[in-house]
Write an enzyme that holds these catalytic residues in place. Structure first.
Site, short mmCIF file in Angstrom:
data_model
loop_
_atom_site.label_atom_id
_atom_site.label_comp_id
_atom_site.label_asym_id
_atom_site.label_seq_id
_atom_site.Cartn_x
_atom_site.Cartn_y
_atom_site.Cartn_z
N SER A 20 0.80 -1.22 0.00
CA SER A 20 0.00 0.00 0.00
C SER A 20 0.83 1.27 0.00
O SER A 20 2.02 1.26 0.34
CB SER A 20 -0.91 0.00 1.22
OG SER A 20 -0.15 -0.28 2.36
N LYS A 37 -4.69 4.82 3.84
CA LYS A 37 -3.87 3.76 3.25
C LYS A 37 -4.62 3.18 2.06
O LYS A 37 -5.78 2.81 2.17
CB LYS A 37 -3.65 2.69 4.34
CG LYS A 37 -2.89 1.45 3.93
CD LYS A 37 -2.53 0.65 5.20
CE LYS A 37 -1.95 -0.71 4.87
NZ LYS A 37 -1.47 -1.42 6.07
N ASP A 129 2.41 -9.50 12.76
CA ASP A 129 3.46 -8.70 12.11
C ASP A 129 3.99 -7.64 13.07
O ASP A 129 4.24 -6.50 12.69
CB ASP A 129 2.90 -8.05 10.83
CG ASP A 129 3.99 -7.63 9.85
OD1 ASP A 129 5.16 -8.07 10.00
OD2 ASP A 129 3.70 -6.85 8.92
#
Ligand code: ATP
Ligand code: MG
Ligand code: MG
Length: 254
Positions: A20, A37, A129
């Protein structure tokens, strides 16, 4: 008519991820600044859309928490997913070039992100993540962001794990069943990296994955022992986020 152009005035591009572009925008109707985003790829296939939607569905289901980058709304436009969220000052990816953190500041990051993990794990979601790059700073507080790999804790969905450097061995082996403990491992590696003050060589990432923690001379042993437990190769031995936030190590900053 483009909803993005109608509702927002683009100020500048502030980020460039793998999936993105992120822009600083002014929302015309309320006069406030936000981050938007937008997926780089057009999400034409159903499977691509479903995967991308996990990010907004996780954020929306979780609701507001002060240590999570706040989510506002999302929509599809030209087959790209747009996500409007809180604008943060910067992320900890830039710490090694611009500033280094004191042990007290690292403890602040540690406690605040552990609280974010406690909240999302209680909500049945794993982030997958966690890394300094995905920890944002806003008005001196720390927030977990980038839920692009988030998934359900119950293993009911195929996972798309994040940055391999922060992943424990069980994920690399594709033999896992405690996804909350994957986040704990990644947080342990992130905190170790912040204490060290520079990004870790691959060999050190490998040592951490084996549960071995090269000693950092200038930091407290108590803190390093806690990190060692978080990167234990056996996920069941790693503390939960709920246990972490209660650790006496944080009394120093409370
Ligand atoms: P990747 O998965 O490769 O890390 P991504 O495509 O998922 O990237 P993000 O990590 O969410 O995208 O964002 C990319 C970059 O945009 C971040 O590294 C950061 O610099 C900036 N950014 C993202 N969200 C925000 C925000 N809410 N406030 C300020 N900057 C942001
Ligand atoms: Mg990211
Ligand atoms: Mg991402």
């Amino acid at each position: 008519m483009s909803r993005y152009c109608t509702d927002f005035q683009e100020i500048e591009q502030i980020g460039n991820g793998n999936f993105s572009h992120v822009y600083k925008v002014l929302k015309r109707i309320d006069g406030c600044l936000y981050a938007v985003k937008r997926s780089t790829k057009q999400l034409c296939l159903d499977t691509e859309r479903r995967k991308a939607l996990m990010e907004v569905q996780a954020l929306a289901a979780l609701g507001f928490h002060e240590n999570i980058v706040a989510y506002h709304t999302s929509w599809f436009e030209n087959e790209q997913l747009y996500i409007q969220m809180e604008l943060c000052d910067y992320s900890l990816s830039s710490y090694n070039t611009s500033c280094s953190l004191t042990e007290e500041e690292v403890l602040e990051v540690f406690l605040q992100i552990a609280r974010a993990l406690q909240y999302i794990h209680a909500g049945g979601i794993a982030h997958l993540d966690v890394k300094p790059e995905n920890i944002y700073v806003k008005n001196g507080g720390y927030k977990l962001g980038d839920f692009g790999c988030a998934t359900l804790l119950d293993n009911s969905l195929p996972i798309e794990e994040g940055d391999a450097r922060y992943m424990p061995q069980e994920i690399l082996n594709e033999k896992y069943d405690h996804l909350d403990k994957v986040d704990i491992f990644s947080l342990g590696v992130s905190i170790y990296e912040l204490l060290r003050g520079s990004s870790l060589p691959d060999a050190v990432h490998q040592l951490l994955r084996e549960g071995k923690l090269p000693l950092l001379p200038s930091n407290s042993l108590q803190l390093q022992n806690l990190i060692k437990l978080m990167v234990d190769p056996d996920p069941t031995r790693r503390p939960s986020a709920r246990e972490l936030v209660k650790n006496p190590i944080f009394t120093r900053i409370l």
